[in-house]
Design an enzyme around this catalytic site. Structure first.
Site, short mmCIF file in Angstrom:
data_model
loop_
_atom_site.label_atom_id
_atom_site.label_comp_id
_atom_site.label_asym_id
_atom_site.label_seq_id
_atom_site.Cartn_x
_atom_site.Cartn_y
_atom_site.Cartn_z
N ASP A 106 0.83 -1.21 0.00
CA ASP A 106 0.00 0.00 0.00
C ASP A 106 0.87 1.26 0.00
OD1 ASP A 106 -2.21 -1.57 0.10
OD2 ASP A 106 -2.54 -1.34 2.25
N1 URA Z 1 -1.73 -5.77 3.86
C1 URA Z 1 -2.11 -4.48 3.87
O1 URA Z 1 -3.15 -4.11 4.42
N2 URA Z 1 -1.31 -3.58 3.25
C2 URA Z 1 -0.14 -3.92 2.65
O2 URA Z 1 0.57 -3.05 2.13
C3 URA Z 1 0.23 -5.27 2.66
C4 URA Z 1 -0.59 -6.19 3.27
#
Ligand code: URA
Length: 234
Positions: A106
Site C-alpha cells: 500500500d
Molecule cells: N496488507 C495491507 O493491508 N497492506 C499492505 O501493504 C500489505 C498487506
C-alpha cells in the site's frame, strides 16, 4: 504480465516472416541455436529469456531481472500514476519500464518490494499454492492480545470478495507490535484483518518474502539486484 512460450517453428516463422515449412529446413540444416545448442525439433518451446541465434545472428537475447527495493512511505506500487511518485520512478535503470511489481504494498506501507521482468517468477511467488510466506511487522493503535492469534489462524470471511482468508500466522512482539505471516495478498488484507478488532494499523513494513529478507543496508527508496543465492533460496 504473461511470460511467452511458443513452439519453435511458430516462433521463428513469426519472427522471420517465413513459412513453417521453411523453418523445418532451417532446423534440418542446423542453422538455429537455442541457448547455444543446435535446435532440431520444431516442437521445442522457446521462452522469453531463451537465447536464439539464426545463422550466427542473435534473434532474441533478454536477460531476466530480479530487484529488491526498500519501498518508502508515500510511493505507489504501480508502474504509472497520474498524481503520485511510483516505485518505478525511484529506479535508475534504462530497462525500468520493462519491469513489473511482484506483490504490491500500500501507499504508506514500507519494506521489501520485488520487481522483475519475469512474469512466471512473479506469478509463482504470488500463488498461494506455492506457500511462499510474506512476513510483515505491524504497529497498531491499540494493544494486540492473544485472542488475535486464533482469529488470524482460522481465517476471516471477506464478504466483498466472498472468500475466507488462508490461515495466517500472528506473533505478538510487544503490546502494540505484531509480526504477521501471509501466504496470499488480498486488497488491504492486514489492515482489514486488524479492522475486525477495531484496531487500526499505524505502520506496516514487509520484512521478508519466503527466505528472502529485506537487505537492511538499503535505505528507503534504494534497490539492488538479487544475488544468485537469494534467487535460488526464495
Ligand atoms: N496488507 C495491507 O493491508 N497492506 C499492505 O501493504 C500489505 C498487506
Amino acid at each position: 504480465m504473461h511470460s511467452k512460450y511458443a513452439r519453435l517453428d511458430r516462433y521463428l516463422s513469426q519472427k522471420l516472416g517465413i513459412k513453417r515449412g521453411d523453418v523445418r529446413l532451417m532446423l534440418a540444416r542446423g542453422r538455429v541455436r537455442v541457448n547455444g545448442v543446435v535446435a532440431v525439433d520444431i516442437n521445442q518451446r522457446v521462452g522469453e529469456f531463451d537465447h536464439v541465434v539464426v545463422d550466427g545472428q542473435v534473434l532474441q537475447v533478454r536477460e531476466p531481472v530480479y530487484i529488491m527495493m526498500h519501498k518508502p512511505m508515500g510511493v505507489v506500487s504501480a508502474t504509472k500514476d497520474e498524481k503520485n511518485k511510483t516505485v518505478i520512478d525511484l529506479l535508475q535503470r534504462s530497462d525500468k519500464n520493462a519491469l513489473h511489481i511482484a506483490g504490491r504494498l500500500d501507499f504508506n506501507s514500507t519494506g521489501l518490494l520485488l520487481l522483475t521482468n519475469d512474469g512466471r517468477w512473479s506469478r509463482r511467488l504470488s500463488e498461494p499454492a506455492t506457500k511462499v510466506m510474506k512476513w510483515y511487522r505491524v504497529r497498531l493503535q491499540k494493544p494486540v492480545t492473544p485472542d488475535y492469534i486464533a482469529a488470524f489462524a482460522e481465517g476471516m470471511y471477506f464478504s466483498f470478495e466472498d472468500i475466507t482468508t488462508l490461515p495466517a500466522e500472528l506473533k505478538i512482539v510487544s503490546d502494540y507490535v505484531a509480526d504477521v505471516g501471509l501466504m496470499e495478498g488480498r486488497y488491504h488484507q492486514i489492515k482489514r484483518m486488524f479492522g475486525r478488532f477495531q484496531n487500526p494499523v499505524l505502520e506496516l513494513h514487509r520484512m521478508a518474502v519466503g527466505n528472502l529478507q529485506l537487505d537492511e543496508t538499503l535505505a528507503a527508496g534504494e534497490s539492488r539486484e538479487l544475488s544468485a543465492d537469494e534467487l535460488e533460496g526464495i
